[in-house]
Scaffold this motif. Sequence first.
Motif, PDB file in Angstrom:
ATOM      1  N   SER A 155      35.143  51.027  44.167  1.00 16.84           N
ATOM      2  CA  SER A 155      34.796  51.006  45.600  1.00 16.84           C
ATOM      3  C   SER A 155      35.668  50.023  46.392  1.00 16.84           C
ATOM      4  CB  SER A 155      33.326  50.636  45.777  1.00 16.84           C
ATOM      5  OG  SER A 155      33.069  49.397  45.155  1.00 16.84           O
ATOM      6  N   VAL A 156      36.276  49.065  45.706  1.00 14.59           N
ATOM      7  CA  VAL A 156      37.141  48.096  46.387  1.00 14.59           C
ATOM      8  C   VAL A 156      38.328  48.802  47.041  1.00 14.59           C
ATOM      9  CG1 VAL A 156      38.758  46.204  45.956  1.00 14.59           C
ATOM     10  CG2 VAL A 156      36.518  46.206  44.875  1.00 14.59           C
ATOM     11  N   ILE A 157      38.799  49.845  46.402  1.00 18.04           N
ATOM     12  CA  ILE A 157      39.962  50.572  46.933  1.00 18.04           C
ATOM     13  C   ILE A 157      39.616  51.171  48.295  1.00 18.04           C
ATOM     14  CG2 ILE A 157      41.561  52.504  46.483  1.00 18.04           C
ATOM     15  CD1 ILE A 157      41.818  49.940  44.679  1.00 18.04           C
ATOM     16  N   GLN A 158      38.377  51.607  48.432  1.00 21.21           N
ATOM     17  CA  GLN A 158      37.931  52.148  49.716  1.00 21.21           C
ATOM     18  C   GLN A 158      37.683  51.008  50.714  1.00 21.21           C
ATOM     19  OE1 GLN A 158      33.965  53.623  49.536  1.00 21.21           O
ATOM     20  NE2 GLN A 158      34.211  54.916  51.353  1.00 21.21           N
ATOM     21  N   ARG A 159      36.941  50.000  50.269  1.00 17.77           N
ATOM     22  CA  ARG A 159      36.506  48.927  51.177  1.00 17.77           C
ATOM     23  C   ARG A 159      37.639  48.027  51.630  1.00 17.77           C
ATOM     24  NH1 ARG A 159      31.526  47.458  48.390  1.00 17.77           N
ATOM     25  NH2 ARG A 159      32.649  45.694  47.518  1.00 17.77           N
ATOM     26  N   ALA A 160      38.526  47.648  50.710  1.00 19.97           N
ATOM     27  CA  ALA A 160      39.529  46.638  51.060  1.00 19.97           C
ATOM     28  C   ALA A 160      40.926  47.215  51.219  1.00 19.97           C
ATOM     29  CB  ALA A 160      39.536  45.539  50.001  1.00 19.97           C
ATOM     30  N   PHE A 161      41.139  48.458  50.776  1.00 16.67           N
ATOM     31  CA  PHE A 161      42.491  49.022  50.845  1.00 16.67           C
ATOM     32  C   PHE A 161      42.499  50.427  51.458  1.00 16.67           C
ATOM     33  CE2 PHE A 161      42.544  45.787  47.540  1.00 16.67           C
ATOM     34  CZ  PHE A 161      43.655  45.038  47.910  1.00 16.67           C
ATOM     35  N   GLU A 162      41.503  50.686  52.321  1.00 18.16           N
ATOM     36  CA  GLU A 162      41.471  51.917  53.140  1.00 18.16           C
ATOM     37  C   GLU A 162      41.786  53.182  52.341  1.00 18.16           C
ATOM     38  OE1 GLU A 162      40.712  52.264  56.448  1.00 18.16           O
ATOM     39  OE2 GLU A 162      40.218  50.139  56.613  1.00 18.16           O
TER      40      GLU A 162
END
Length: 319
Positions: A155-162
Amino acid sequence: RAEVVINGSLSPAVVDRSNESMKHTIQPASSTWRHNQTLSLRIRKQILKFLDAEKDISVLKGTLKPGDIIHYIFDRDSTMNVSQNLYELLPRTSPLKNKHFRTCAIVGNSGVLLNSGCGPEIDTHSFVIRCNLAPVQEYARDVGLKTDLVTMNPSVIQRAFEDLVNATWREKLLQRLHSLNGSILWIPAFMARGGKERVEWVNELILKHRVNVRTAYPSLRLLHAVRGYWLTNKVHIKRPTTGLLMYTLATRFCNQIYLYGFWPFPLDQNQNPVKYHYYDSLKYGYTSQASPHTMPLEFKALKSLHEQGALKLTVGQCD
Ligand code: CTP
């Protein structure tokens, strides 16, 4: 023989969240905290009955092959195939094989770290664990720079890297990965089906650009084993947070464990507001029914372990 008392009877249903930080007073860093070696060893032994961090930290190459089918841990009806890229990035031996460290830091992501000045202290530990690719460079004074293991929920890829929508975001992620410089990147790839593509993107980036990281993908049994351990100790967590997973794993290879950035409450001990994350504007979500985590309950358990000397929690400024 002293008992390990990890939790009392606090039920999440009766927690008054409005003033919760008041209940969690921790003495300042310079107080009389003493490490309890006997208790730490006993906890390590108990946890070893449920899991072995050396093995469960990652699935190894020898145990899977490309094309194998894996059922997601939280979505048992959904499956994924082990891709060639994932297979290539599986370690041959455990990244923690025969590892022992005198002191370890686990750095959670609470805003309580801001203005803590804890960076230099964190960097003195033999092994430093961070969560979810949280940025360090701009916050070095408060969070330090040293990183030996960092986790990355998909989910970090979505949250922090659009979701890597364009070249700029891909480059940002690539730079962050390059900055890891040989440390362990721990990716829970088999938890929930939503993360499938994101894990594949990251794997591809690492291989294509020969990023110098040691990838690790937690074993299929880790989460249930961790939950089992804490449930046995009457800590009724729905789904352990990354921070609790890291503490549970660290008991295996760290003599002394120091926790920073664990504070799941919107007010600090002096009733000043605290950001949920030190680096972004995410709001407190754990109170919502939808959240899989029960962070205040976890915190209560960690605080109890702090009081018994099994770990040290720092929730204010460092000396
Ligand atoms: N944490 C905390 N208090 C906060 C924020 C985080 O104690 N206000 C701790 C939790 O143990 C958490 C860890 O720091 O697991 C890392 O934070 P985060 O990246 O938010 O982790 P998760 O909540 O586990 O990630 P996710 O929301 O993807 O499940």
